[in-house]
Design a protein around this motif. Structure first.
Motif, PDB file in Angstrom:
ATOM      1  N   GLU A 166       0.725  -1.561  -0.209  1.00 30.77           N
ATOM      2  CA  GLU A 166       0.291  -0.257   0.118  1.00 30.77           C
ATOM      3  C   GLU A 166       0.944   1.480   0.117  1.00 30.77           C
ATOM      4  O   GLU A 166       0.550   1.929  -0.595  1.00 30.77           O
ATOM      5  CB  GLU A 166      -0.699   0.470   1.714  1.00 30.77           C
ATOM      6  CG  GLU A 166      -2.268  -1.046   0.859  1.00 30.77           C
ATOM      7  CD  GLU A 166      -3.096  -1.153   2.599  1.00 30.77           C
ATOM      8  OE1 GLU A 166      -2.867  -0.939   3.348  1.00 30.77           O
ATOM      9  OE2 GLU A 166      -4.156  -1.694   2.784  1.00 30.77           O
ATOM     10  N   PHE A 167       2.069   1.008   1.024  1.00 35.49           N
ATOM     11  CA  PHE A 167       2.592   2.252   0.877  1.00 35.49           C
ATOM     12  C   PHE A 167       3.388   2.755  -0.993  1.00 35.49           C
ATOM     13  O   PHE A 167       3.103   4.127  -0.885  1.00 35.49           O
ATOM     14  CB  PHE A 167       3.811   2.119   1.769  1.00 35.49           C
ATOM     15  CG  PHE A 167       5.365   3.835   2.427  1.00 35.49           C
ATOM     16  CD1 PHE A 167       4.519   3.689   3.017  1.00 35.49           C
ATOM     17  CD2 PHE A 167       5.941   3.483   1.626  1.00 35.49           C
ATOM     18  CE1 PHE A 167       5.383   4.785   3.137  1.00 35.49           C
ATOM     19  CE2 PHE A 167       7.085   4.045   1.334  1.00 35.49           C
ATOM     20  CZ  PHE A 167       6.933   5.339   2.065  1.00 35.49           C
ATOM     21  N   ALA A 168       3.655   1.576  -1.423  1.00 35.00           N
ATOM     22  CA  ALA A 168       4.491   2.143  -2.407  1.00 35.00           C
ATOM     23  C   ALA A 168       3.459   2.180  -3.461  1.00 35.00           C
ATOM     24  O   ALA A 168       3.590   3.456  -4.906  1.00 35.00           O
ATOM     25  CB  ALA A 168       4.713   0.740  -2.775  1.00 35.00           C
ATOM     26  N   ALA A 224       0.757   3.516  -3.249  1.00 39.50           N
ATOM     27  CA  ALA A 224       0.015   5.690  -2.692  1.00 39.50           C
ATOM     28  C   ALA A 224       1.105   6.316  -3.312  1.00 39.50           C
ATOM     29  O   ALA A 224       1.231   7.321  -4.027  1.00 39.50           O
ATOM     30  CB  ALA A 224       0.244   5.621  -1.126  1.00 39.50           C
ATOM     31  N   ARG A 225       2.473   5.474  -3.887  1.00 36.84           N
ATOM     32  CA  ARG A 225       3.702   6.777  -4.405  1.00 36.84           C
ATOM     33  C   ARG A 225       3.836   6.287  -6.213  1.00 36.84           C
ATOM     34  O   ARG A 225       5.011   6.966  -6.450  1.00 36.84           O
ATOM     35  CB  ARG A 225       5.080   6.353  -3.742  1.00 36.84           C
ATOM     36  CG  ARG A 225       4.644   7.579  -2.103  1.00 36.84           C
ATOM     37  CD  ARG A 225       5.282   6.663  -0.649  1.00 36.84           C
ATOM     38  NE  ARG A 225       5.545   6.866   0.536  1.00 36.84           N
ATOM     39  CZ  ARG A 225       3.913   7.165   1.137  1.00 36.84           C
ATOM     40  NH1 ARG A 225       3.380   6.242   0.153  1.00 36.84           N
ATOM     41  NH2 ARG A 225       3.824   7.443   2.033  1.00 36.84           N
ATOM     42  N   ARG A 226       2.757   5.051  -6.005  1.00 34.17           N
ATOM     43  CA  ARG A 226       3.851   4.952  -7.372  1.00 34.17           C
ATOM     44  C   ARG A 226       4.021   4.295  -7.917  1.00 34.17           C
ATOM     45  O   ARG A 226       4.499   4.432  -8.863  1.00 34.17           O
ATOM     46  CB  ARG A 226       2.846   5.920  -8.606  1.00 34.17           C
ATOM     47  CG  ARG A 226       1.229   6.337  -8.591  1.00 34.17           C
ATOM     48  CD  ARG A 226       1.454   7.884  -9.852  1.00 34.17           C
ATOM     49  NE  ARG A 226      -0.198   7.798  -9.851  1.00 34.17           N
ATOM     50  CZ  ARG A 226      -0.352   8.764  -8.545  1.00 34.17           C
ATOM     51  NH1 ARG A 226      -0.380   9.492  -7.953  1.00 34.17           N
ATOM     52  NH2 ARG A 226      -1.918   9.072  -8.735  1.00 34.17           N
ATOM     53  N   TRP A 227       5.571   3.525  -7.077  1.00 37.38           N
ATOM     54  CA  TRP A 227       6.994   2.732  -6.600  1.00 37.38           C
ATOM     55  C   TRP A 227       6.487   1.112  -7.940  1.00 37.38           C
ATOM     56  O   TRP A 227       7.710   1.144  -8.325  1.00 37.38           O
ATOM     57  CB  TRP A 227       7.487   3.181  -5.703  1.00 37.38           C
ATOM     58  CG  TRP A 227       7.732   4.262  -5.116  1.00 37.38           C
ATOM     59  CD1 TRP A 227       7.693   5.051  -5.655  1.00 37.38           C
ATOM     60  CD2 TRP A 227       8.240   4.785  -3.860  1.00 37.38           C
ATOM     61  NE1 TRP A 227       8.236   6.477  -5.200  1.00 37.38           N
ATOM     62  CE2 TRP A 227       8.584   5.958  -3.618  1.00 37.38           C
ATOM     63  CE3 TRP A 227       8.548   4.157  -2.673  1.00 37.38           C
ATOM     64  CZ2 TRP A 227       8.972   6.579  -2.261  1.00 37.38           C
ATOM     65  CZ3 TRP A 227       8.731   4.051  -1.637  1.00 37.38           C
ATOM     66  CH2 TRP A 227       8.508   5.399  -1.467  1.00 37.38           C
ATOM     67  N   TYR A 267       8.772   0.619 -10.768  1.00 34.97           N
ATOM     68  CA  TYR A 267      10.177   0.005  -9.881  1.00 34.97           C
ATOM     69  C   TYR A 267      10.065  -1.211  -8.961  1.00 34.97           C
ATOM     70  O   TYR A 267      11.296  -1.351  -8.999  1.00 34.97           O
ATOM     71  CB  TYR A 267      10.689   1.451  -9.415  1.00 34.97           C
ATOM     72  CG  TYR A 267       9.843   2.756 -10.021  1.00 34.97           C
ATOM     73  CD1 TYR A 267      11.116   3.284 -11.032  1.00 34.97           C
ATOM     74  CD2 TYR A 267       9.198   3.716  -9.464  1.00 34.97           C
ATOM     75  CE1 TYR A 267      10.906   4.737 -12.084  1.00 34.97           C
ATOM     76  CE2 TYR A 267       9.187   4.234  -9.899  1.00 34.97           C
ATOM     77  CZ  TYR A 267       9.485   4.940 -11.730  1.00 34.97           C
ATOM     78  OH  TYR A 267       9.709   6.051 -12.496  1.00 34.97           O
ATOM     79  N   HIS A 268       9.486  -1.454  -9.163  1.00 41.23           N
ATOM     80  CA  HIS A 268       8.920  -2.376  -7.857  1.00 41.23           C
ATOM     81  C   HIS A 268       9.186  -4.174  -8.307  1.00 41.23           C
ATOM     82  O   HIS A 268       8.353  -5.025  -8.657  1.00 41.23           O
ATOM     83  CB  HIS A 268       8.397  -2.639  -6.694  1.00 41.23           C
ATOM     84  CG  HIS A 268       8.836  -1.723  -5.399  1.00 41.23           C
ATOM     85  ND1 HIS A 268       8.095  -1.862  -4.553  1.00 41.23           N
ATOM     86  CD2 HIS A 268       9.647  -0.939  -5.599  1.00 41.23           C
ATOM     87  CE1 HIS A 268       7.939  -0.665  -3.116  1.00 41.23           C
ATOM     88  NE2 HIS A 268       9.919  -0.438  -4.184  1.00 41.23           N
TER      89      HIS A 268
END
Length: 131
Positions: A10-12, A14-17, A20-21
């Motif tokens: 959820e953290f990732a 929310a930051r649109r990462w 990259y993951h």
């Protein structure tokens, strides 16, 4: 662990990462964080390393790096669909079969006669549970 993985996802998100993951990027980040943890211990004696948590500043750095390593490992597992606790349990079971304990408490195989790595000349077994 599942709850932590969800929170990290959820953290990732929310930051649109997400883009990259990738497994490659996450395992590289995991490696970097593990190296940062190792750096704290790099020049310590075995005795100093055993007391590293006695100093609050160093203890905080160690805890932060452990958290970073765990976060990237959990994210890596999430992306690849690996159940980390189940994978660990299966690995422990394989190692218990691979390295049985004798009734006297010693290991069957993998003792001081059976060596590998740089310590072979000194007669030290170079075995680890991750093998």
């Amino acid at each position: 662990m599942g709850e932590l993985q969800c929170r990290l996802a959820e953290f990732a998100a929310a930051r649109r990462w997400g883009p990259y993951h990738t497994p490659k990027n996450l395992v590289m980040a995991l490696s970097v964080e593990a190296a940062e943890l190792a750096e704290i211990f790099q020049w310590l004696t075995p005795e100093e390393s055993a007391r590293v948590m006695d100093d609050p500043g160093t203890a905080g750095r160690v805890a932060d790096e452990v958290a970073d390593v765990l976060a990237y490992l959990l994210q890596f597992c999430e992306v690849l669909g690996i159940d980390a606790p189940a994978a660990l349990e299966a690995k422990i079971e394989r190692n218990e079969r691979r390295f049985p304990v004798t009734e006297s408490g010693g290991r069957v195989g993998g003792g001081v006669d059976e060596t590998d790595g740089l310590d072979a000349a000194r007669g030290k077994a170079n075995r680890h549970s991750s093998e």
